[in-house]
Each structure stands twice: as C-alpha cells, then as structure tokens.
Design a protein around this motif. Structure first.
Motif, PDB file in Angstrom:
ATOM      1  N   ILE A 214       0.837  -1.203   0.000  1.00  0.00           N
ATOM      2  CA  ILE A 214       0.000   0.000   0.000  1.00  0.00           C
ATOM      3  C   ILE A 214       0.870   1.251   0.000  1.00  0.00           C
ATOM      4  O   ILE A 214       0.570   2.231  -0.694  1.00  0.00           O
ATOM      5  N   ALA A 215       1.939   1.231   0.723  1.00  0.00           N
ATOM      6  CA  ALA A 215       2.849   2.378   0.759  1.00  0.00           C
ATOM      7  C   ALA A 215       3.468   2.617  -0.616  1.00  0.00           C
ATOM      8  O   ALA A 215       3.572   3.763  -1.081  1.00  0.00           O
ATOM      9  N   ILE A 216       3.867   1.562  -1.291  1.00  0.00           N
ATOM     10  CA  ILE A 216       4.459   1.684  -2.632  1.00  0.00           C
ATOM     11  C   ILE A 216       3.423   2.230  -3.620  1.00  0.00           C
ATOM     12  O   ILE A 216       3.713   3.114  -4.420  1.00  0.00           O
ATOM     13  N   LEU A 217       2.195   1.712  -3.530  1.00  0.00           N
ATOM     14  CA  LEU A 217       1.135   2.209  -4.411  1.00  0.00           C
ATOM     15  C   LEU A 217       0.846   3.684  -4.130  1.00  0.00           C
ATOM     16  O   LEU A 217       0.598   4.469  -5.057  1.00  0.00           O
TER      17      LEU A 217
END
Length: 162
Positions: A3-6
């Motif tokens: 989620i952080a990467i997205l």
C-alpha cells in the motif's frame, strides 16, 4: 508495504496525468479549429460561396460560442460579418474550459476570416494562437492561399511559432 508503494506511485503519477491532460486538450482544440478552417474553405469552393469564420477571443459573448462558421449570402451589407437567421450555419462551438485564445488576427488585425468561392482568405491570411497555461502554446497559421497549418511555440511570443 504494498500500500505504501502504491501510494508513492500514485503521488508521482497524478501530476504527470494532469499535465498530459492539459496538453491533450490544447492539441485537441487546435485540431478542431484547424478542421473547422479546412471545412470552411472547402465548403466555399465546393458551393461557390463565401464562408465567414468569426472568433470571440476576448470572450465578450458577442457570438453564440467561441467561434462560428456560416455561409454569407451577401444580402445585408450592414451585417456583413454577422450571421443572419437565413444564413446557413456550418459550425459553432466553444473551447474547452482550460483552453483560451491567446491571439486571433486576420486581415486588419480582426478576429474573423472570410473564404471566397476560390478558397482564398480576405487579406493576407492570419493566425489563431491558443494557450492552456505556461509553456503550452499551439496555433494555426492561414497563408495567403487559404492553407491552414498547425504551429506550436515554447513561449507564445511573436516570432517563436513554427
């Protein structure tokens, strides 16, 4: 972590998508006006008539849109550049909300053009310049023979259009 990467990827791509959309809308508006001028010229030749294309660059709402093209029947000399109810409408439209006229100038510096039955413009042609923000400039040059050509500029200043 996924989620952080997205979230990071979304943050990086949204500004690029907005800039692409703004540029796309400017190119689309330029192509639409280019096609309008080509159609008006061809119609004048094909129908052996005069076709007038008017623009409203200062957005004073003098026209029924930002631009209008119609067949001039030449019956009323006092309203030569104005469409009368009995004159055939070829096209009228508005620019996208984020696109605006930078400058429109034809014979005598006026924002209107007339193609005669030979497809020639009044005067020596002219130009239409559009913008949709800093560093986004596109336009159309109409030469003395009536040929419309799309151009672009990095600055929007005179002499920078190619």
């Amino acid at each position: 972590t996924v989620i952080a990467i997205l979230g990071i990827l979304t943050t990086l791509t949204i500004p690029n998508v907005r800039a692409w959309k703004t540029g796309y809308q400017l190119r689309a508006a330029t192509m639409q006006l280019h096609q309008l001028l080509q159609h008006a010229r061809l119609y004048a030749v094909k129908q052996h008539s005069k076709v007038i294309v008017n623009f409203d660059p200062d957005n004073d709402r003098q026209l029924e849109g930002d631009y209008i093209a119609f067949v001039d029947n030449g019956l009323d000399a006092q309203t030569f550049w104005t469409r009368e109810p009995d004159e055939q409408l070829l096209h009228q439209g508005r620019l996208k909300s984020n696109v605006r006229f930078l400058k429109v100038a034809f014979a005598g510096g006026v924002p209107r053009l007339r193609f005669n039955p030979l497809g020639l413009p009044n005067g020596f042609g002219g130009h239409i310049y559009l913008t949709s923000g800093p560093h986004l400039f596109r336009g159309i040059h109409v030469n003395i023979n009536g040929r419309a050509r799309m151009v672009k500029s990095q600055t929007g200043k005179p002499g920078s259009w190619d």
